[in-house]
Scaffold this motif. Structure first.
Motif, PDB file in Angstrom:
ATOM      1  N   ALA A 260       0.825  -1.206   0.000  1.00 43.36           N
ATOM      2  CA  ALA A 260       0.000   0.000   0.000  1.00 43.36           C
ATOM      3  C   ALA A 260       0.862   1.261   0.000  1.00 43.36           C
ATOM      4  O   ALA A 260       0.547   2.247  -0.671  1.00 43.36           O
ATOM      5  CB  ALA A 260      -0.931  -0.001   1.211  1.00 43.36           C
ATOM      6  N   ALA A 261       1.963   1.234   0.746  1.00 36.16           N
ATOM      7  CA  ALA A 261       2.848   2.394   0.799  1.00 36.16           C
ATOM      8  C   ALA A 261       3.490   2.658  -0.561  1.00 36.16           C
ATOM      9  O   ALA A 261       3.675   3.813  -0.963  1.00 36.16           O
ATOM     10  CB  ALA A 261       3.926   2.183   1.861  1.00 36.16           C
ATOM     11  N   LEU A 262       3.831   1.605  -1.287  1.00 38.46           N
ATOM     12  CA  LEU A 262       4.430   1.770  -2.608  1.00 38.46           C
ATOM     13  C   LEU A 262       3.469   2.459  -3.574  1.00 38.46           C
ATOM     14  O   LEU A 262       3.896   3.203  -4.471  1.00 38.46           O
ATOM     15  CB  LEU A 262       4.841   0.410  -3.178  1.00 38.46           C
ATOM     16  CG  LEU A 262       6.029  -0.286  -2.531  1.00 38.46           C
ATOM     17  CD1 LEU A 262       6.239  -1.657  -3.157  1.00 38.46           C
ATOM     18  CD2 LEU A 262       7.297   0.550  -2.661  1.00 38.46           C
ATOM     19  N   ALA A 263       2.177   2.206  -3.392  1.00 38.76           N
ATOM     20  CA  ALA A 263       1.176   2.790  -4.286  1.00 38.76           C
ATOM     21  C   ALA A 263       0.596   4.091  -3.744  1.00 38.76           C
ATOM     22  O   ALA A 263      -0.231   4.721  -4.399  1.00 38.76           O
ATOM     23  CB  ALA A 263       0.041   1.777  -4.514  1.00 38.76           C
ATOM     24  N   GLY A 264       1.028   4.503  -2.559  1.00 41.86           N
ATOM     25  CA  GLY A 264       0.465   5.669  -1.905  1.00 41.86           C
ATOM     26  C   GLY A 264       1.015   6.985  -2.433  1.00 41.86           C
ATOM     27  O   GLY A 264       2.013   7.016  -3.169  1.00 41.86           O
TER      28      GLY A 264
END
Length: 324
Positions: A260-264
C-alpha cells in the motif's frame, strides 16, 4: 493482557487483535486478552522493552511485546534480525528467524520466558538523490536514516550524517543524498533530499526510491513459560493455534502495508525502482561482513545460525571469511 512496546507497527496491533480474537474463540471464552500501551509496564523514559520483559517475568502482565534488538545488552543473539542486508524480502526474513528461533527460545528460557509469536518490522528501502546502481556509487555521498547503523556508511564509503539520522542533532542546510527508510516514510524523507543543489546530483535532479524490501527487525511477544505449562492440554492447543494465526497474519499485514505504501501518494515525488542485481549483491556482501561481526559477539549460537544461513544459500564457507 498484552503490554505493547512503544512505536509498534500496524502489523503488531493487527497481530495482537488476531491473537486475542482467535484465543477467545478457540478457548470458548475462557481466555480474554486486553491490549495496553507500554506505560502499563512501568517507566517509559528508560528502556521500554526491558521494562516490559521484567513486567512479564514478575507476572504484572501476562504477555509483552518487545523489539528483540532492544534486549541486545542481555545477549547479542537478540540482534540477529537487525543485521543489515542479510535478509531481503519477507520469505528470507522468515527463514532467518526459523534458524535463529531455537537459540532465542533457549536464551529466553534462562529467564523463565518463552516466545509466543513474532511480528516483522516494516521493510526498508533506499531513497537517493540520484540513480544508484552499485554500492561503489555510494562512496562519498552524504547518508542518513535511522534504519541502518553508522557501520553501513563505513563499509559503503558514504559520509554519515547524524543531523539527518537524529532529530536532536541539527545543522541548518545539511541534507542527505542517501536515506535508508521505509516506503511509508517517503513524505518526511522527500524534504531532506529535494532541496539538494543541482550540482550535488550531477545534473537534473531525480529522486529515487529503491524497493529493497530489506526486512530488518522483529518484534517478539513473550510470556512466562510456567504459565503456559500450567494450562490444560486443550488450553495449550487453543493458545498454540492462536499464536500461529497471529504470526501468519502479522506477516501478511506487513506485506500488505508495504504494498500500500508503494502505491500511496507519499512516493509521488520519487521514481520507484527495483534495485539492480549488482546493488543487491554488493549490499549482501556488506550484510555478510556485519553478520560475521555479530556472530563474534553472539558466540557459538551466532556462528551456528550464520553457518546454517550460509549453507541454505549455497555458501559452503559457512559465513567464514574467504581468502582474498
Amino acid at each position: 493482557l498484552i503490554a505493547l512496546d512503544d512505536g509498534g507497527a500496524a502489523a503488531s496491533s493487527s497481530a495482537h487483535k488476531t491473537f486475542s480474537r482467535e484465543l477467545a474463540a478457540r478457548s470458548a471464552g475462557r481466555f480474554e486478552v486486553e491490549i495496553h500501551p507500554a506505560s502499563v509496564a512501568g517507566e517509559r523514559s528508560g528502556n521500554p522493552a526491558r521494562a516490559i520483559k521484567q513486567s512479564v517475568a514478575s507476572g504484572k502482565v501476562a504477555l509483552g511485546e518487545v523489539r528483540l534488538s532492544a534486549l541486545v545488552r542481555e545477549s547479542s543473539l537478540f540482534a540477529v534480525a537487525d543485521i543489515p542486508f542479510l535478509a531481503f524480502g519477507f520469505e528470507e526474513a522468515d527463514h532467518l528467524m526459523r534458524l535463529a528461533r531455537p537459540a532465542i527460545e533457549a536464551r529466553l528460557a534462562e529467564d523463565g520466558l518463552m516466545l509466543a509469536y513474532l511480528v516483522p518490522e516494516t521493510p526498508l528501502g533506499l531513497y537517493a538523490a540520484k540513480a544508484i546502481e552499485t554500492v561503489e556509487q555510494m562512496r562519498g555521498l552524504r547518508s542518513g536514516g535511522a534504519g541502518v547503523p553508522v557501520r553501513v556508511a563505513e563499509l559503503t564509503g558514504a559520509v554519515w550524517l547524524p543531523e539527518v539520522t537524529r532529530p536532536e542533532v541539527t545543522r541548518p542546510g545539511v541534507q542527505a543524498e542517501l536515506h535508508w527508510a521505509a516506503a511509508a516514510d517517503a513524505t518526511g524523507v522527500a524534504s531532506r533530499l529535494a532541496a539538494l543543489p543541482r550540482k550535488a546530483t550531477g545534473g537534473p535532479q531525480t529522486l529515487v526510491f529503491y524497493d529493497l524490501r530489506h526486512v530488518r527487525g522483529m518484534r517478539a511477544v513473550v510470556m512466562v513459560r510456567a504459565r503456559f505449562e500450567r494450562m490444560m492440554a486443550g488450553e495449550r492447543a487453543a493458545f498454540d493455534a492462536a499464536r500461529r494465526a497471529a504470526e501468519t497474519f502479522a506477516g501478511r499485514e506487513a506485506v500488505a502495508a508495504h504494498t500500500a505504501a508503494l502505491a500511496g501518494p507519499g512516493l509521488a515525488a520519487f521514481a520507484v525502482r527495483q534495485p539492480s542485481p549488482a546493488l543487491v549483491e554488493g549490499l549482501r556482501v556488506i550484510g555478510l561482513q556485519m553478520a560475521r561481526e555479530w556472530a563474534t559477539g553472539a558466540g557459538a549460537d551466532g556462528h551456528a545460525i550464520l553457518a546454517a544461513w550460509s549453507a541454505s544459500r549455497g555458501d559452503t564457507s559457512g559465513g567464514a571469511d574467504r581468502p582474498r
